[in-house]
Design a protein around this motif. Structure first.
Motif, PDB file in Angstrom:
ATOM      1  N   UNK A  26       0.812  -1.230   0.000  1.00  0.00           N
ATOM      2  CA  UNK A  26       0.000   0.000   0.000  1.00  0.00           C
ATOM      3  C   UNK A  26       0.843   1.277   0.000  1.00  0.00           C
ATOM      4  N   UNK A  27       2.056   1.193   0.581  1.00  0.00           N
ATOM      5  CA  UNK A  27       2.898   2.407   0.646  1.00  0.00           C
ATOM      6  C   UNK A  27       3.738   2.608  -0.617  1.00  0.00           C
ATOM      7  N   UNK A  28       3.409   1.908  -1.689  1.00  0.00           N
ATOM      8  CA  UNK A  28       4.088   1.976  -3.000  1.00  0.00           C
ATOM      9  C   UNK A  28       5.512   1.406  -2.974  1.00  0.00           C
ATOM     10  N   UNK A  29       5.795   0.623  -1.924  1.00  0.00           N
ATOM     11  CA  UNK A  29       7.024  -0.172  -1.984  1.00  0.00           C
ATOM     12  C   UNK A  29       6.616  -1.541  -2.517  1.00  0.00           C
ATOM     13  N   UNK A  30       7.569  -2.317  -3.005  1.00  0.00           N
ATOM     14  CA  UNK A  30       7.166  -3.596  -3.600  1.00  0.00           C
ATOM     15  C   UNK A  30       8.156  -4.720  -3.302  1.00  0.00           C
ATOM     16  N   UNK A  31       7.592  -5.918  -3.416  1.00  0.00           N
ATOM     17  CA  UNK A  31       8.396  -7.138  -3.283  1.00  0.00           C
ATOM     18  C   UNK A  31       8.604  -7.689  -4.679  1.00  0.00           C
ATOM     19  N   UNK A  32       9.874  -7.824  -5.092  1.00  0.00           N
ATOM     20  CA  UNK A  32      10.154  -8.476  -6.375  1.00  0.00           C
ATOM     21  C   UNK A  32      10.214  -9.977  -6.137  1.00  0.00           C
ATOM     22  N   UNK A  33       9.718 -10.739  -7.091  1.00  0.00           N
ATOM     23  CA  UNK A  33       9.859 -12.195  -7.026  1.00  0.00           C
ATOM     24  C   UNK A  33      10.881 -12.548  -8.098  1.00  0.00           C
ATOM     25  N   UNK A  34      12.129 -12.742  -7.626  1.00  0.00           N
ATOM     26  CA  UNK A  34      13.332 -12.879  -8.432  1.00  0.00           C
ATOM     27  C   UNK A  34      13.762 -11.520  -8.997  1.00  0.00           C
ATOM     28  N   UNK A  35      14.995 -11.486  -9.534  1.00  0.00           N
ATOM     29  CA  UNK A  35      15.542 -10.172  -9.908  1.00  0.00           C
ATOM     30  C   UNK A  35      16.096 -10.129 -11.323  1.00  0.00           C
ATOM     31  N   UNK A  36      15.823 -11.177 -12.123  1.00  0.00           N
ATOM     32  CA  UNK A  36      16.316 -11.157 -13.500  1.00  0.00           C
ATOM     33  C   UNK A  36      17.766 -11.589 -13.600  1.00  0.00           C
ATOM     34  N   UNK A  37      18.298 -11.620 -14.838  1.00  0.00           N
ATOM     35  CA  UNK A  37      19.584 -12.264 -15.056  1.00  0.00           C
ATOM     36  C   UNK A  37      20.838 -11.417 -14.807  1.00  0.00           C
ATOM     37  N   UNK A  38      20.694 -10.086 -14.835  1.00  0.00           N
ATOM     38  CA  UNK A  38      21.936  -9.297 -14.770  1.00  0.00           C
ATOM     39  C   UNK A  38      21.672  -7.843 -14.372  1.00  0.00           C
TER      40      UNK A  38
END
Ligand SMILES: [Zn+2]
Length: 296
Positions: A26-38
């Motif tokens: 709700x506070x516009x922060x986020x959880x990434x699920x994985x971060x990509x390759x590079x």
């Protein structure tokens, strides 16, 4: 790379490599699920999210393969975010040399230390396990998806979207990679049965995105694993060294392998051979100073 809303506060950043999931708090922060390759893609992620005024609270890593945690270091440095992973995957994320080490079985040759196998190191800040877990004040359900890797986890967002990491692969990806990578075949079968029981949820695959026909995709993945198992059983009618097994699998599946692929394929075939030996269907022994496998 583009940001797509899947449902409610659940999003995905899709590219032609592994997709990244996202849950917006709700506070516009986020959880990434994985971060990509590079780092390059990680910088793109930060730019896209920055345009919406979103910041990264943390990264939930499904597992430690480079295409899933290669952006960790850059994002953690830029946004001082948390990193969450299972205990065993955290060890690999914190010490990425363990991935090529486990494929080569010693300090790896330089060839195996490129960014496709060995991501930049980052620091996991919280070990997380299966069950309902509080992440930044919100409850997520975490699933044990061991099989593709030794400690892979899945995550179900409050919107009912299940991110399955690499535990299932979409049909078009299977056509491109007809030999699935597994670390523990017995656990992979158990994981697929557990996922079948969750098929009322919406599944999101790191390689293939959102799928609707979950039972069909599970059957398809089963088919690929069983096909590989049958090929190995057929090869092992005659005692073989590991190099002979590799040569035969590559020929029968018409695979194109460079030296990097060879080690990855060998790791996966080793998982199949462990399964056959531990299930009592095959044996491993030495003969004339050769290490051989054979059906029992
Ligand atoms: Zn993977």
């Amino acid at each position: 790379m583009k940001l797509q809303q899947i449902k409610g506060s659940t999003y995905a950043l899709e590219s032609d490599t592994a997709a990244i999931g996202l849950y917006l708090f709700e506070d516009r922060s986020c959880l990434l699920i994985d971060s990509g390759p590079n780092q390059k893609q990680a910088a793109e992620v930060l730019q896209i999210l920055g345009e919406s005024g979103w910041v990264i609270w943390g990264i939930f890593n499904t597992h430690a393969h480079a295409d899933h945690c290669g952006g960790n270091q850059y994002i953690q440095k830029e946004q001082h975010c948390q990193i969450l992973a299972s205990e065993i995957e955290a060890t690999f994320i914190n010490h990425p040399i363990l991935t090529p080490y486990s494929m080569y079985s010693a300090h790896p040759i330089k060839l195996l230390t490129g960014k496709f196998l060995m991501p930049a190191p980052s620091q996991v800040s919280r070990i997380i396990g299966p069950g309902v877990q509080d992440i930044n004040g919100i409850e997520f359900e975490i699933l044990d998806l061991t099989g593709h890797s030794l400690g892979q986890l899945g995550i179900i967002t409050p919107d009912g979207i299940l991110f399955v990491g690499d535990s299932l692969i979409a049909q078009n990806e299977l056509e491109l990679n007809p030999f699935l990578y597994v670390s523990d075949l017995g656990k992979q079968f158990e994981t697929m049965e557990m996922l079948r029981a969750k098929s009322h949820l919406s599944f999101y695959l790191s390689h293939g995105g959102e799928i609707e026909n979950v039972p069909d995709i599970i059957d398809l993945n089963y088919g690929v694993l069983n096909d590989a198992l049958h090929i190995l059983e057929d090869i092992l009618r005659k005692p073989c060294t590991r190099e002979e097994i590799m040569r035969e699998v590559i020929a029968r599946k018409s695979l194109q392998v460079n030296r990097n692929h060879y080690f990855r394929l060998w790791a996966s075939i080793s998982a199949f051979l462990s399964y056959l030996c531990d299930e009592g269907q095959a044996i491993i022994y030495t003969e004339d100073n050769y290490l051989k496998f054979s059906l029992k």
